[in-house]
Scaffold this motif. Structure first.
Motif, PDB file in Angstrom:
ATOM      1  N   ILE A 120      -8.739   3.371   7.874  1.00 22.20           N
ATOM      2  CA  ILE A 120      -8.335   1.994   7.593  1.00 22.20           C
ATOM      3  C   ILE A 120      -9.589   1.155   7.356  1.00 22.20           C
ATOM      4  CG2 ILE A 120      -7.174  -0.050   8.487  1.00 22.20           C
ATOM      5  CD1 ILE A 120      -5.259   2.170   7.835  1.00 22.20           C
ATOM      6  N   VAL A 121      -9.682   0.530   6.188  1.00 22.16           N
ATOM      7  CA  VAL A 121     -10.841  -0.299   5.846  1.00 22.16           C
ATOM      8  C   VAL A 121     -10.499  -1.784   5.839  1.00 22.16           C
ATOM      9  CG1 VAL A 121     -11.997   1.515   4.551  1.00 22.16           C
ATOM     10  CG2 VAL A 121     -10.368   0.019   3.378  1.00 22.16           C
ATOM     11  N   ASP A 122      -9.234  -2.117   5.946  1.00 19.75           N
ATOM     12  CA  ASP A 122      -8.821  -3.516   6.041  1.00 19.75           C
ATOM     13  C   ASP A 122      -7.446  -3.548   6.704  1.00 19.75           C
ATOM     14  OD1 ASP A 122      -8.817  -6.245   5.827  1.00 19.75           O
ATOM     15  OD2 ASP A 122      -8.261  -6.305   3.705  1.00 19.75           O
ATOM     16  N   GLY A 123      -7.241  -4.514   7.584  1.00 22.92           N
ATOM     17  CA  GLY A 123      -5.957  -4.597   8.286  1.00 22.92           C
ATOM     18  C   GLY A 123      -5.888  -3.592   9.425  1.00 22.92           C
ATOM     19  N   ARG A 124      -4.697  -3.001   9.620  1.00 21.74           N
ATOM     20  CA  ARG A 124      -4.494  -2.048  10.717  1.00 21.74           C
ATOM     21  C   ARG A 124      -3.616  -0.904  10.241  1.00 21.74           C
ATOM     22  NH1 ARG A 124       0.665  -2.794  12.099  1.00 21.74           N
ATOM     23  NH2 ARG A 124       1.631  -4.859  11.812  1.00 21.74           N
ATOM     24  N   ASP A 125      -3.510   0.103  11.102  1.00 19.56           N
ATOM     25  CA  ASP A 125      -2.695   1.275  10.794  1.00 19.56           C
ATOM     26  C   ASP A 125      -1.226   0.971  11.065  1.00 19.56           C
ATOM     27  OD1 ASP A 125      -2.064   3.797  10.004  1.00 19.56           O
ATOM     28  OD2 ASP A 125      -3.260   4.835  11.521  1.00 19.56           O
ATOM     29  N   LEU A 126      -0.367   1.909  10.700  1.00 19.00           N
ATOM     30  CA  LEU A 126       1.064   1.772  10.951  1.00 19.00           C
ATOM     31  C   LEU A 126       1.326   1.694  12.450  1.00 19.00           C
ATOM     32  CD1 LEU A 126       2.248   4.468   8.389  1.00 19.00           C
ATOM     33  CD2 LEU A 126       2.465   1.991   8.117  1.00 19.00           C
ATOM     34  N   SER A 127       2.171   0.749  12.844  1.00 20.55           N
ATOM     35  CA  SER A 127       2.466   0.560  14.260  1.00 20.55           C
ATOM     36  C   SER A 127       3.813   1.132  14.666  1.00 20.55           C
ATOM     37  CB  SER A 127       2.449  -0.946  14.586  1.00 20.55           C
ATOM     38  OG  SER A 127       3.497  -1.617  13.898  1.00 20.55           O
ATOM     39  N   GLY A 128       4.616   1.540  13.704  1.00 25.11           N
ATOM     40  CA  GLY A 128       5.959   2.015  14.009  1.00 25.11           C
ATOM     41  C   GLY A 128       7.019   0.958  13.828  1.00 25.11           C
ATOM     42  N   ARG A 129       6.599  -0.286  13.581  1.00 21.48           N
ATOM     43  CA  ARG A 129       7.572  -1.353  13.358  1.00 21.48           C
ATOM     44  C   ARG A 129       8.131  -1.259  11.939  1.00 21.48           C
ATOM     45  NH1 ARG A 129       3.816  -4.376  16.630  1.00 21.48           N
ATOM     46  NH2 ARG A 129       2.689  -5.097  14.785  1.00 21.48           N
ATOM     47  N   PRO A 130       9.392  -1.701  11.728  1.00 20.29           N
ATOM     48  CA  PRO A 130      10.012  -1.600  10.401  1.00 20.29           C
ATOM     49  C   PRO A 130       9.294  -2.465   9.368  1.00 20.29           C
ATOM     50  CG  PRO A 130      11.655  -2.041  12.112  1.00 20.29           C
ATOM     51  CD  PRO A 130      10.317  -2.233  12.745  1.00 20.29           C
ATOM     52  N   GLY A 131       9.395  -2.021   8.108  1.00 19.78           N
ATOM     53  CA  GLY A 131       8.920  -2.833   6.994  1.00 19.78           C
ATOM     54  C   GLY A 131       7.442  -2.809   6.743  1.00 19.78           C
ATOM     55  N   GLU A 132       6.683  -1.853   7.340  1.00 25.04           N
ATOM     56  CA  GLU A 132       5.230  -1.794   7.164  1.00 25.04           C
ATOM     57  C   GLU A 132       4.843  -0.616   6.273  1.00 25.04           C
ATOM     58  OE1 GLU A 132       3.714  -3.627  11.440  1.00 25.04           O
ATOM     59  OE2 GLU A 132       3.509  -1.486  11.001  1.00 25.04           O
ATOM     60  N   VAL A 133       3.758  -0.797   5.572  1.00 24.27           N
ATOM     61  CA  VAL A 133       3.234   0.267   4.729  1.00 24.27           C
ATOM     62  C   VAL A 133       1.713   0.146   4.682  1.00 24.27           C
ATOM     63  CG1 VAL A 133       3.365  -1.061   2.587  1.00 24.27           C
ATOM     64  CG2 VAL A 133       3.491   1.430   2.491  1.00 24.27           C
ATOM     65  N   VAL A 134       1.029   1.268   4.560  1.00 19.92           N
ATOM     66  CA  VAL A 134      -0.415   1.308   4.332  1.00 19.92           C
ATOM     67  C   VAL A 134      -0.636   1.824   2.916  1.00 19.92           C
ATOM     68  CG1 VAL A 134      -2.556   2.498   4.933  1.00 19.92           C
ATOM     69  CG2 VAL A 134      -1.099   1.595   6.740  1.00 19.92           C
ATOM     70  N   ILE A 135      -1.478   1.142   2.143  1.00 20.98           N
ATOM     71  CA  ILE A 135      -1.712   1.538   0.762  1.00 20.98           C
ATOM     72  C   ILE A 135      -3.162   1.968   0.580  1.00 20.98           C
ATOM     73  CG2 ILE A 135       0.067  -0.056  -0.032  1.00 20.98           C
ATOM     74  CD1 ILE A 135      -2.173  -1.831  -1.143  1.00 20.98           C
ATOM     75  N   GLU A 136      -3.387   2.749  -0.455  1.00 18.24           N
ATOM     76  CA  GLU A 136      -4.737   3.209  -0.776  1.00 18.24           C
ATOM     77  C   GLU A 136      -5.568   2.054  -1.331  1.00 18.24           C
ATOM     78  OE1 GLU A 136      -6.451   6.795  -3.541  1.00 18.24           O
ATOM     79  OE2 GLU A 136      -5.354   5.160  -4.475  1.00 18.24           O
ATOM     80  N   ARG A 137      -6.867   2.079  -1.042  1.00 15.93           N
ATOM     81  CA  ARG A 137      -7.756   1.004  -1.474  1.00 15.93           C
ATOM     82  C   ARG A 137      -7.781   0.854  -2.990  1.00 15.93           C
ATOM     83  NH1 ARG A 137     -13.955   1.451   0.227  1.00 15.93           N
ATOM     84  NH2 ARG A 137     -13.733   3.291  -1.096  1.00 15.93           N
TER      85      ARG A 137
END
Length: 754
Positions: A120-137
């Motif tokens: 993770i280079v910005d923000g945070r990792d997935l927390s398990g909460r609904p509606g979240e996504v991590v995208i590639e830089r």
């Protein structure tokens, strides 16, 4: 020591102009060093740095979807496994945002716990909460997304971006056409998986990386029931990165090293020039009894006082100038900039630059102090000079004679300018190569211009079309080496003579003549230790195996040289489902557009052939930015070197110039005198620079890419003419600059030297 330092500071203040000029020269050379180190160190260490921060797995296995229980039963039986992560990867997912969209998205469903394999280079990792996504830089950069924005994901709908990640197991979007995102497994409805088969990707971390090959062999033997199994190791990932930019990285690193050598030559010439300016001062010191050691020590302290801050500023400027294009290049490769780790190499460069300046100053000062004081007190002014052959009359001709009078210094200055000229010409040749890499398939040995997705049975129909010189089915399959499953390659097959369509130059051996023979790229030969006569055993995606005997090694940039050319018989026996594309070579003068309608009637739209995997406008634009930065630095170096040489000429010949000014000569006349001296330097430097680039630098840098291709890195005629014209402009600017400074000196001060 304090007294000596105060005295050195006083001497520096007393000759502010010369101190500033010397400091600018050291800073310019240091800027070149800073640029080169920032580029080469960042590129050389980028992958390893990203892999360590992302905790990149040692092995990634992909296969047809299977149940978690079936896959875990096989993975649990493997030895030397420290950790594992089970994932499901969905390909062809539609992604949409305000900044862009794609139908080729890759969605990786990651578990809520365990090792990730991305950073993770910005923000945070997935927390398990609904509606979240991590995208590639790369997706975030290309589509102008940031943490907190929304992105639409297939039938799942709008998701909020919680973090931006770097996954160094592939190059970034858009260099790869697949934008990647990560989503928690626990929040994805079962309908998005395939009939309950929830695993098609496994990441493995080995306890002992030295025994990784044994782990791969064991995994292959226990993979029964898993279809289309493919392994990728860390070395395989590095090879994948090289497929995108390996040759360019090798050339840029070599380019940077050459720039460092040019900077060293310049520093030596600069220090020698400064000592020549101060010969009278050395004579005074020797006349009052100062020893040679004392003279050398005083010059060393003066050089240290100027070199340390100037080199530090120059390194900082060079680093800042190169930081942005270097970081952009690393981002496209999904790698990380060096950050604070760059300070170590820069500190080492600072020590080397300061030491070089001090040594280059002390050596000529020591030699000069061995002369008689009376000789030194006469200063550097030339009393008698052998007149050269025919020279023009007037101020310009006088400048030519002044340059001839100081042949040693003229040659030394020309050597530095020639080195910078050779580097600039090399840069332009590299730019031409990149342009060809983007637009010209012949750069990588491809002789065909179009492909058509048609069955092999349509080859005759295509070959009969007007404007077609030859057509043949071309098969291309991913494969692994059966003896080293971590080594990836491309197997390319043509029936008959493949050199009609692809003809990379031979490095060793001969062309293949039968279905049992293979030609391999030099990159593959080096990775596997292959040579003519060696066996090549490949495992294809279906698990089938094909055996060949290597008869030739070729230089090709395709796939980092990890390519094997074969005939299709054995390939099709091992992979019956392989489908070809028809390669179409046009008649000379024929245009691809004239075949569009005819190929459409046969059932296929033609596709233009790209030169290489680096055929990406954003990637090549970043490289062009890097080249422009280095060109700017080299242009400033040439300007400084010429200005310094002309300034010394003006100091040596201040009485001559004063006589001219006393008779009414203005700035224009003085400029012509200095321009004549500069033209002599250019006349020597230009041909030497061209020869050095073509005979030394070009072949040396091309040798760095020997594992990729045979690269013609000789600058073209237009480049040579352009660089020579640029040198003349720089010479004119330097002459005007020095003439303007001379004009501010009182004429009487110069006449006192008569």
């Amino acid at each position: 020591m304090k007294g000596g330092l105060r005295a050195a500071l006083s001497r520096a203040r007393a000759r502010r102009g010369r101190t500033l000029l010397a400091g600018l020269g050291i800073a310019a050379a240091a800027a070149m060093v800073g640029t080169g180190v920032t580029l080469s160190y960042g590129l050389h260490t980028g992958f390893q740095r990203a892999a360590e921060r992302a905790d990149l797995p040692d092995v990634v296995a992909r296969f047809q979807p299977a149940t978690r229980r079936a896959v875990a039963g096989r993975v649990d039986g493997l030895a030397n496994v420290e950790a594992r992560s089970y994932r499901f990867e969905l390909r062809g997912v539609g992604l949409r945002s305000t900044g862009g969209s794609s139908r080729k998205g890759s969605l990786q469903l990651v578990p809520s716990r365990g090792r990730r394999g991305y950073a993770i280079v910005d923000g945070r990792d997935l927390s398990g909460r609904p509606g979240e996504v991590v995208i590639e830089r790369g997706v975030a950069r290309e589509w102008h997304l940031k943490v907190g924005d929304s992105i639409g994901v297939g039938r799942i709908g709008e998701l909020r971006i919680a973090g931006i990640a770097v996954g160094p197991d592939d190059v970034a979007f858009p260099l790869t056409a697949t934008p990647r995102i990560y989503l928690s497994q626990d929040l994805v409805n079962r309908e998005f998986l395939r009939r309950g088969k929830s695993v098609n990707l496994v990441m493995l971390w080995a306890r002992d990386r030295d025994r990784l090959n044994s782990l791969l062999v064991q995994a292959r033997t226990q993979s029964f029931g898993l279809e289309n199994l493919r392994f990728v190791t860390r070395d395989g990932v590095r090879a994948l990165i090289d497929q995108a930019a390996g040759v360019v990285i090798a050339l840029l690193i070599g380019f940077s090293l050459i720039a460092l050598v040019a900077a060293g030559v310049m520093l030596g010439a600069s220090a020698r020039t400064d000592v020549q300016r101060r010969l009278t001062g050395i004579g005074v010191m020797r006349a009052v009894g100062v020893t040679r050691t004392g003279v050398a020590g005083r010059f060393a302290l003066d050089a240290l006082l100027i070199a340390l801050p100037a080199a530090a500023v120059g390194l900082a400027v060079g680093t800042l100038v190169a930081a942005s294009p270097s970081a952009s290049l690393l981002e496209i490769l999904n790698e990380l900039p060096p950050g604070a780790t760059l300070l170590g190499p820069l500190l080492a460069c600072l020590v080397v630059i300061v030491a070089l300046v001090v040594l280059a100053t002390v050596a000529p000062a020591w030699r000069a102090s061995g002369r008689l004081p009376a000789q030194l007190l006469r200063g550097p002014e030339l009393r008698h000079a052998k007149r050269p052959g025919r020279t023009p009359s007037g101020p310009f001709g006088l400048g030519l004679r002044l340059a001839h009078a100081r042949r040693g210094r003229t040659v030394a200055t020309a050597v530095v300018v020639a080195a910078a000229t050779a580097v600039v010409l090399l840069m332009l040749a590299l730019a031409s190569f990149l342009d060809g890499l983007q637009n010209d398939p012949a750069t990588v040995g491809k002789r065909y211009s179009l492909t058509a997705a048609l069955p092999a049975s349509s080859t005759r129909d295509v070959a009969a079309l007007p404007g077609v010189f030859a057509a043949a089915p071309r098969y291309e399959e991913d494969a692994l080496d059966s003896f080293d499953l971590g080594q990836r390659m491309k197997v390319v097959a043509f029936p008959g003579d493949h050199t009609t369509f692809e003809s990379p130059p031979l490095a060793e051996g001969r062309r293949l003549h039968s279905s049992s023979e293979a030609e391999v790229g030099l990159g593959l030969a080096q990775a596997l230790g292959l040579s003519p006569g060696s066996p090549l055993v490949v495992q294809l995606a279906s698990g089938g195996e094909a055996r060949f005997r290597v008869v030739g090694v070729v230089r090709t940039i395709e796939q980092d040289g990890r390519v094997a050319y074969v005939r299709p018989q054995r390939l099709l026996a091992a992979e019956p489902r392989a489908t070809p594309k028809i390669a179409i070579r046009l008649d000379q003068g024929a245009k691809a557009s004239s075949l569009t309608a005819a190929l459409t009637r046969l059932g296929a739209q033609p596709q233009a052939v790209g030169a290489a995997t680096t055929d990406n406008s954003a990637f090549l634009a970043v490289l062009a930015g890097v080249l422009r930065v280095v060109a700017l630095v080299n242009g400033l170096i040439c300007l400084y070197v010429l200005a310094q040489a002309l300034a010394l000429t003006a100091i040596e010949r201040r009485s001559t110039i004063a006589v001219l000014r006393s008779s009414g000569a203005g700035r224009q006349t003085v400029t012509l005198v200095l321009l004549g001296t500069a033209v002599v330097v250019i006349a020597i430097a230009a041909p030497v620079g061209v020869l050095v680039q073509r005979l030394v630098l070009g072949p040396a840098v091309a040798k760095l890419a020997a594992g990729y291709a045979s690269l013609p890195l000789g600058a073209g005629t237009l480049s040579v003419v352009g660089v020579i014209a640029g040198l003349m402009i720089v010479a004119a600017l330097a002459a005007v600059w020095v003439a303007r400074s001379v004009e501010h000196e009182p004429i009487a001060a110069g006449l006192r030297d008569q």
